[in-house]
Scaffold this active site. Structure first.
Site, PDB file in Angstrom:
ATOM      1  N   CYS A   4       9.005 -19.852 -24.571  1.00 41.95           N
ATOM      2  CA  CYS A   4       8.148 -19.070 -25.452  1.00 41.95           C
ATOM      3  C   CYS A   4       8.981 -17.900 -25.991  1.00 41.95           C
ATOM      4  O   CYS A   4       9.513 -17.096 -25.212  1.00 41.95           O
ATOM      5  CB  CYS A   4       6.917 -18.550 -24.713  1.00 41.95           C
ATOM      6  SG  CYS A   4       6.004 -17.327 -25.682  1.00 41.95           S
ATOM      7  N   CYS A   7       7.759 -14.389 -24.903  1.00 41.86           N
ATOM      8  CA  CYS A   7       8.036 -14.150 -23.488  1.00 41.86           C
ATOM      9  C   CYS A   7       9.508 -13.796 -23.303  1.00 41.86           C
ATOM     10  O   CYS A   7       9.851 -12.879 -22.548  1.00 41.86           O
ATOM     11  CB  CYS A   7       7.695 -15.377 -22.646  1.00 41.86           C
ATOM     12  SG  CYS A   7       5.938 -15.569 -22.289  1.00 41.86           S
ATOM     13  N   ASN A  87      -3.651 -13.728 -36.139  1.00 40.19           N
ATOM     14  CA  ASN A  87      -3.826 -15.111 -36.572  1.00 40.19           C
ATOM     15  C   ASN A  87      -4.125 -15.974 -35.350  1.00 40.19           C
ATOM     16  O   ASN A  87      -3.402 -15.918 -34.358  1.00 40.19           O
ATOM     17  CB  ASN A  87      -2.548 -15.613 -37.256  1.00 40.19           C
ATOM     18  CG  ASN A  87      -2.261 -14.876 -38.556  1.00 40.19           C
ATOM     19  OD1 ASN A  87      -3.188 -14.555 -39.304  1.00 40.19           O
ATOM     20  ND2 ASN A  87      -1.005 -14.596 -38.831  1.00 40.19           N
ATOM     21  N   GLY A  93      -2.514 -19.651 -39.829  1.00 42.67           N
ATOM     22  CA  GLY A  93      -1.133 -19.228 -40.070  1.00 42.67           C
ATOM     23  C   GLY A  93      -0.396 -18.804 -38.823  1.00 42.67           C
ATOM     24  O   GLY A  93       0.708 -18.266 -38.914  1.00 42.67           O
ATOM     25  N   THR A  95       2.109 -18.971 -36.044  1.00 39.55           N
ATOM     26  CA  THR A  95       3.335 -19.766 -35.897  1.00 39.55           C
ATOM     27  C   THR A  95       3.981 -19.566 -34.531  1.00 39.55           C
ATOM     28  O   THR A  95       4.759 -20.408 -34.088  1.00 39.55           O
ATOM     29  CB  THR A  95       4.368 -19.404 -36.990  1.00 39.55           C
ATOM     30  OG1 THR A  95       4.617 -17.996 -36.933  1.00 39.55           O
ATOM     31  CG2 THR A  95       3.871 -19.786 -38.367  1.00 39.55           C
ATOM     32  N   HIS A 100      -0.446 -12.065 -30.404  1.00 38.49           N
ATOM     33  CA  HIS A 100       0.170 -10.829 -30.897  1.00 38.49           C
ATOM     34  C   HIS A 100      -0.671 -10.280 -32.031  1.00 38.49           C
ATOM     35  O   HIS A 100      -1.340 -11.033 -32.741  1.00 38.49           O
ATOM     36  CB  HIS A 100       1.609 -11.081 -31.369  1.00 38.49           C
ATOM     37  CG  HIS A 100       1.724 -12.215 -32.341  1.00 38.49           C
ATOM     38  ND1 HIS A 100       1.769 -13.531 -31.943  1.00 38.49           N
ATOM     39  CD2 HIS A 100       1.766 -12.235 -33.690  1.00 38.49           C
ATOM     40  CE1 HIS A 100       1.846 -14.309 -33.001  1.00 38.49           C
ATOM     41  NE2 HIS A 100       1.836 -13.551 -34.082  1.00 38.49           N
TER      42      HIS A 100
HETATM   43  P1  5GP Z   1       2.102 -15.498 -36.584  1.00 37.05           P
HETATM   44  O1  5GP Z   1       2.415 -16.292 -37.829  1.00 37.05           O
HETATM   45  O2  5GP Z   1       2.209 -16.357 -35.360  1.00 37.05           O
HETATM   46  O3  5GP Z   1       0.838 -14.721 -36.649  1.00 37.05           O
HETATM   47  O4  5GP Z   1       3.237 -14.394 -36.498  1.00 37.05           O
HETATM   48  C1  5GP Z   1       4.501 -14.632 -35.988  1.00 37.05           C
HETATM   49  C2  5GP Z   1       5.420 -13.599 -36.577  1.00 37.05           C
HETATM   50  O5  5GP Z   1       6.600 -13.570 -35.798  1.00 37.05           O
HETATM   51  C3  5GP Z   1       5.843 -13.904 -38.022  1.00 37.05           C
HETATM   52  O6  5GP Z   1       5.438 -12.852 -38.871  1.00 37.05           O
HETATM   53  C4  5GP Z   1       7.365 -14.043 -37.917  1.00 37.05           C
HETATM   54  O7  5GP Z   1       8.022 -13.483 -39.028  1.00 37.05           O
HETATM   55  C5  5GP Z   1       7.683 -13.317 -36.622  1.00 37.05           C
HETATM   56  N1  5GP Z   1       8.849 -13.833 -35.934  1.00 37.05           N
HETATM   57  C6  5GP Z   1       9.178 -15.136 -35.732  1.00 37.05           C
HETATM   58  N2  5GP Z   1      10.311 -15.229 -35.027  1.00 37.05           N
HETATM   59  C7  5GP Z   1      10.707 -13.948 -34.778  1.00 37.05           C
HETATM   60  C8  5GP Z   1      11.824 -13.392 -34.078  1.00 37.05           C
HETATM   61  O8  5GP Z   1      12.688 -14.085 -33.545  1.00 37.05           O
HETATM   62  N3  5GP Z   1      11.922 -12.038 -34.028  1.00 37.05           N
HETATM   63  C9  5GP Z   1      10.967 -11.224 -34.608  1.00 37.05           C
HETATM   64  N4  5GP Z   1      11.159  -9.913 -34.514  1.00 37.05           N
HETATM   65  N5  5GP Z   1       9.901 -11.720 -35.272  1.00 37.05           N
HETATM   66  C10 5GP Z   1       9.775 -13.068 -35.354  1.00 37.05           C
HETATM   67 ZN    ZN Z   2       4.813 -16.288 -24.142  1.00 34.30          ZN
END
Ligand code: 5GP
Ligand code: ZN
Length: 114
Positions: A4, A7, A87, A93, A95, A100
């Site tokens: 993860c 994590c 999200n 959305g 990802t 978070h």
């Molecule tokens: P979600 O789409 O799940 O709500 O948000 C995930 C967020 O994590 C996205 O905005 C993406 O840009 C960010 N993200 C993905 N991989 C990384 C990473 O390795 N480092 C950081 N700082 N942000 C990340």
């Molecule tokens: Zn985790």
């Protein structure tokens, strides 16, 4: 949890720009910012999505907003306003499947979101 991303970031196994840390949360700068301020507030505890929270997560889920308030103040967003986004699920959305809260600010926000 193994494999993860958040994590790994929370445990220090994966590098990231950590802007806040306490016993229960870290906050990092989003790697692909959608606003001048784009932070991710991440519980250290692995919870995949909002649909997986339990009664025992109530305090944690409440205090995430205290962290958001602190970071909004620290980034001078009280007057301009800011947006918190959580999200839940691929259709929304999400990802990264470790819960978070996005804190976005520093530009005008539109409604409805895309
Ligand atoms: P979600 O789409 O799940 O709500 O948000 C995930 C967020 O994590 C996205 O905005 C993406 O840009 C960010 N993200 C993905 N991989 C990384 C990473 O390795 N480092 C950081 N700082 N942000 C990340
Ligand atoms: Zn985790």
């Amino acid at each position: 949890m193994e494999n993860c991303l958040f994590c790994k970031i929370a445990s220090g196994d994966e590098a990231s720009e950590i802007v806040y840390k306490d016993d229960h949360f870290i906050a990092i700068k989003d790697i692909n910012p959608q606003a001048p301020v784009h932070l991710l507030i991440i519980p250290k505890k692995h919870v995949g999505t909002l649909m997986e929270i339990e009664e025992s997560d109530k305090d944690m889920m409440g205090s995430v907003f205290t962290v958001a308030k602190f970071l909004a103040e620290e980034n001078d967003l009280e007057m301009s306003g800011f947006r918190l986004v959580l999200n839940c699920g691929m259709g929304a959305g999400q990802t990264v499947f470790h819960i978070h809260l996005h804190l976005l600010g520093g530009r005008p926000m539109k409604w409805p979101p895309g």
